[in-house]
Write an enzyme that holds these catalytic residues in place. Structure first.
Site, PDB file in Angstrom:
ATOM      1  N   PRO A   9       7.160  28.226 -39.879  1.00  0.00           N
ATOM      2  CA  PRO A   9       7.782  29.405 -40.465  1.00  0.00           C
ATOM      3  C   PRO A   9       6.843  30.257 -41.319  1.00  0.00           C
ATOM      4  O   PRO A   9       6.011  29.729 -42.056  1.00  0.00           O
ATOM      5  CB  PRO A   9       8.904  28.824 -41.338  1.00  0.00           C
ATOM      6  CG  PRO A   9       8.528  27.404 -41.571  1.00  0.00           C
ATOM      7  CD  PRO A   9       7.790  26.975 -40.330  1.00  0.00           C
ATOM      8  N   TYR A  22      -3.534  33.469 -48.251  1.00  0.00           N
ATOM      9  CA  TYR A  22      -3.702  33.165 -46.820  1.00  0.00           C
ATOM     10  C   TYR A  22      -4.701  34.075 -46.094  1.00  0.00           C
ATOM     11  O   TYR A  22      -4.921  33.907 -44.897  1.00  0.00           O
ATOM     12  CB  TYR A  22      -2.336  33.240 -46.119  1.00  0.00           C
ATOM     13  CG  TYR A  22      -1.332  32.249 -46.691  1.00  0.00           C
ATOM     14  CD1 TYR A  22      -1.531  30.878 -46.562  1.00  0.00           C
ATOM     15  CD2 TYR A  22      -0.201  32.687 -47.371  1.00  0.00           C
ATOM     16  CE1 TYR A  22      -0.624  29.976 -47.108  1.00  0.00           C
ATOM     17  CE2 TYR A  22       0.716  31.789 -47.913  1.00  0.00           C
ATOM     18  CZ  TYR A  22       0.490  30.431 -47.775  1.00  0.00           C
ATOM     19  OH  TYR A  22       1.381  29.538 -48.295  1.00  0.00           O
ATOM     20  N   ASN A  71       0.445  23.434 -38.093  1.00  0.00           N
ATOM     21  CA  ASN A  71       0.705  23.931 -39.441  1.00  0.00           C
ATOM     22  C   ASN A  71       2.212  24.157 -39.523  1.00  0.00           C
ATOM     23  O   ASN A  71       2.736  25.135 -38.982  1.00  0.00           O
ATOM     24  CB  ASN A  71      -0.057  25.232 -39.721  1.00  0.00           C
ATOM     25  CG  ASN A  71       0.099  25.675 -41.169  1.00  0.00           C
ATOM     26  OD1 ASN A  71       0.956  25.180 -41.898  1.00  0.00           O
ATOM     27  ND2 ASN A  71      -0.735  26.618 -41.593  1.00  0.00           N
ATOM     28  N   HIS A  77       7.047  20.191 -46.169  1.00  0.00           N
ATOM     29  CA  HIS A  77       7.497  19.554 -47.409  1.00  0.00           C
ATOM     30  C   HIS A  77       8.948  19.079 -47.357  1.00  0.00           C
ATOM     31  O   HIS A  77       9.438  18.496 -48.311  1.00  0.00           O
ATOM     32  CB  HIS A  77       7.305  20.533 -48.577  1.00  0.00           C
ATOM     33  CG  HIS A  77       5.978  21.230 -48.548  1.00  0.00           C
ATOM     34  ND1 HIS A  77       4.786  20.539 -48.672  1.00  0.00           N
ATOM     35  CD2 HIS A  77       5.631  22.531 -48.352  1.00  0.00           C
ATOM     36  CE1 HIS A  77       3.785  21.408 -48.578  1.00  0.00           C
ATOM     37  NE2 HIS A  77       4.268  22.619 -48.383  1.00  0.00           N
ATOM     38  N   ASP A  84      10.004  12.699 -37.499  1.00  0.00           N
ATOM     39  CA  ASP A  84      10.522  11.867 -36.409  1.00  0.00           C
ATOM     40  C   ASP A  84      10.016  12.347 -35.053  1.00  0.00           C
ATOM     41  O   ASP A  84       9.705  11.527 -34.180  1.00  0.00           O
ATOM     42  CB  ASP A  84      12.060  11.874 -36.417  1.00  0.00           C
ATOM     43  CG  ASP A  84      12.649  11.014 -37.529  1.00  0.00           C
ATOM     44  OD1 ASP A  84      11.893  10.243 -38.152  1.00  0.00           O
ATOM     45  OD2 ASP A  84      13.869  11.111 -37.762  1.00  0.00           O
ATOM     46  N   HIS A  97      -3.416  22.910 -43.026  1.00  0.00           N
ATOM     47  CA  HIS A  97      -2.935  23.963 -43.935  1.00  0.00           C
ATOM     48  C   HIS A  97      -4.089  24.887 -44.258  1.00  0.00           C
ATOM     49  O   HIS A  97      -5.227  24.424 -44.446  1.00  0.00           O
ATOM     50  CB  HIS A  97      -2.379  23.364 -45.226  1.00  0.00           C
ATOM     51  CG  HIS A  97      -1.242  22.433 -44.967  1.00  0.00           C
ATOM     52  ND1 HIS A  97       0.011  22.878 -44.647  1.00  0.00           N
ATOM     53  CD2 HIS A  97      -1.200  21.082 -44.907  1.00  0.00           C
ATOM     54  CE1 HIS A  97       0.789  21.834 -44.422  1.00  0.00           C
ATOM     55  NE2 HIS A  97       0.078  20.732 -44.569  1.00  0.00           N
ATOM     56  N   ILE A  98      -3.774  26.152 -44.348  1.00  0.00           N
ATOM     57  CA  ILE A  98      -4.778  27.165 -44.668  1.00  0.00           C
ATOM     58  C   ILE A  98      -5.205  27.006 -46.134  1.00  0.00           C
ATOM     59  O   ILE A  98      -6.393  27.007 -46.450  1.00  0.00           O
ATOM     60  CB  ILE A  98      -4.183  28.569 -44.420  1.00  0.00           C
ATOM     61  CG1 ILE A  98      -3.851  28.724 -42.928  1.00  0.00           C
ATOM     62  CG2 ILE A  98      -5.120  29.662 -44.902  1.00  0.00           C
ATOM     63  CD1 ILE A  98      -2.913  29.867 -42.604  1.00  0.00           C
ATOM     64  N   SER A  99      -4.219  26.889 -46.997  1.00  0.00           N
ATOM     65  CA  SER A  99      -4.498  26.747 -48.434  1.00  0.00           C
ATOM     66  C   SER A  99      -4.657  25.268 -48.791  1.00  0.00           C
ATOM     67  O   SER A  99      -4.215  24.393 -48.035  1.00  0.00           O
ATOM     68  CB  SER A  99      -3.345  27.355 -49.245  1.00  0.00           C
ATOM     69  OG  SER A  99      -2.138  26.658 -48.995  1.00  0.00           O
ATOM     70  N   ARG A 104      -1.886  23.736 -55.567  1.00  0.00           N
ATOM     71  CA  ARG A 104      -0.788  24.678 -55.741  1.00  0.00           C
ATOM     72  C   ARG A 104       0.416  23.989 -56.416  1.00  0.00           C
ATOM     73  O   ARG A 104       0.263  22.945 -57.019  1.00  0.00           O
ATOM     74  CB  ARG A 104      -0.447  25.299 -54.388  1.00  0.00           C
ATOM     75  CG  ARG A 104      -1.652  26.051 -53.779  1.00  0.00           C
ATOM     76  CD  ARG A 104      -1.304  26.675 -52.449  1.00  0.00           C
ATOM     77  NE  ARG A 104      -0.255  27.685 -52.589  1.00  0.00           N
ATOM     78  CZ  ARG A 104       0.426  28.191 -51.556  1.00  0.00           C
ATOM     79  NH1 ARG A 104       0.140  27.787 -50.319  1.00  0.00           N
ATOM     80  NH2 ARG A 104       1.370  29.083 -51.757  1.00  0.00           N
ATOM     81  N   ARG A 108       4.436  21.362 -53.193  1.00  0.00           N
ATOM     82  CA  ARG A 108       3.583  21.408 -52.001  1.00  0.00           C
ATOM     83  C   ARG A 108       2.672  20.180 -51.889  1.00  0.00           C
ATOM     84  O   ARG A 108       1.945  20.018 -50.914  1.00  0.00           O
ATOM     85  CB  ARG A 108       2.724  22.673 -51.998  1.00  0.00           C
ATOM     86  CG  ARG A 108       3.521  23.948 -51.884  1.00  0.00           C
ATOM     87  CD  ARG A 108       2.625  25.162 -51.725  1.00  0.00           C
ATOM     88  NE  ARG A 108       3.305  26.356 -52.192  1.00  0.00           N
ATOM     89  CZ  ARG A 108       4.137  27.106 -51.462  1.00  0.00           C
ATOM     90  NH1 ARG A 108       4.359  26.809 -50.203  1.00  0.00           N
ATOM     91  NH2 ARG A 108       4.725  28.163 -51.977  1.00  0.00           N
TER      92      ARG A 108
END
Ligand code: DQA
Length: 141
Positions: A9, A22, A71, A77, A84, A97-99, A104, A108
């Protein structure tokens, strides 16, 4: 080798979304560069804002493809269902993950999917995806 790059998302907004975190590059532009770098690998890119659609895609490739670079965005989270799904397939999944999520907000820091993935890469900007591909290549031997 066949590798799925799967984005969850809000990652369709890369380039526009919180560029301080990002970056300002759209994902499709980066994806084109990534695929050109590995001419012998067959890539597919899929993005969905819907958890169930991500799960369907994982099921679709998860018994025949060589790897998934995932990603999962904020579902990272929260999603027991994604955990599953990853546990249910044979194809190795690299969580990216980009960050650097650990620098953070505290919410997260916890990933619901890391325990089901082959490994985790975070904090290298879009280059996290390339590092995910490299991990899959190294695993394949
Ligand atoms: C993200 C980190 C997540 O916490 C966040 O919800 C995202 C993007 C990243 O790539 O840094 O949507 O997965």
């Amino acid at each position: 080798m066949k590798i799925l790059i799967l984005n969850g998302p809000n990652l369709n907004l890369l380039g526009k979304r919180e560029p301080g975190i990002y970056g300002s590059r759209g994902f499709l532009d980066y994806y084109e560069e990534l695929t050109k770098r590995y001419p012998n690998i067959e890539f597919e890119y899929y993005q969905s804002n819907i958890e169930g659609e991500m799960i369907n895609k994982i099921h679709e490739v998860g018994f025949s493809w060589d790897g998934i670079v995932l990603n999962a965005g904020a579902y990272t989270h929260t999603s027991v269902a994604l955990q599953d799904a990853i546990r249910g397939i044979n194809t190795p999944v690299i969580e990216v993950h980009i960050s650097n999520v650990h620098k953070r907000e505290e919410f997260r820091h916890k990933s619901m999917i890391s325990c089901a993935c082959a490994g985790v890469i975070c904090g290298f900007g879009l280059d996290s995806y390339r590092l995910g591909v490299e991990a899959l290549i190294a695993m394949k031997g």
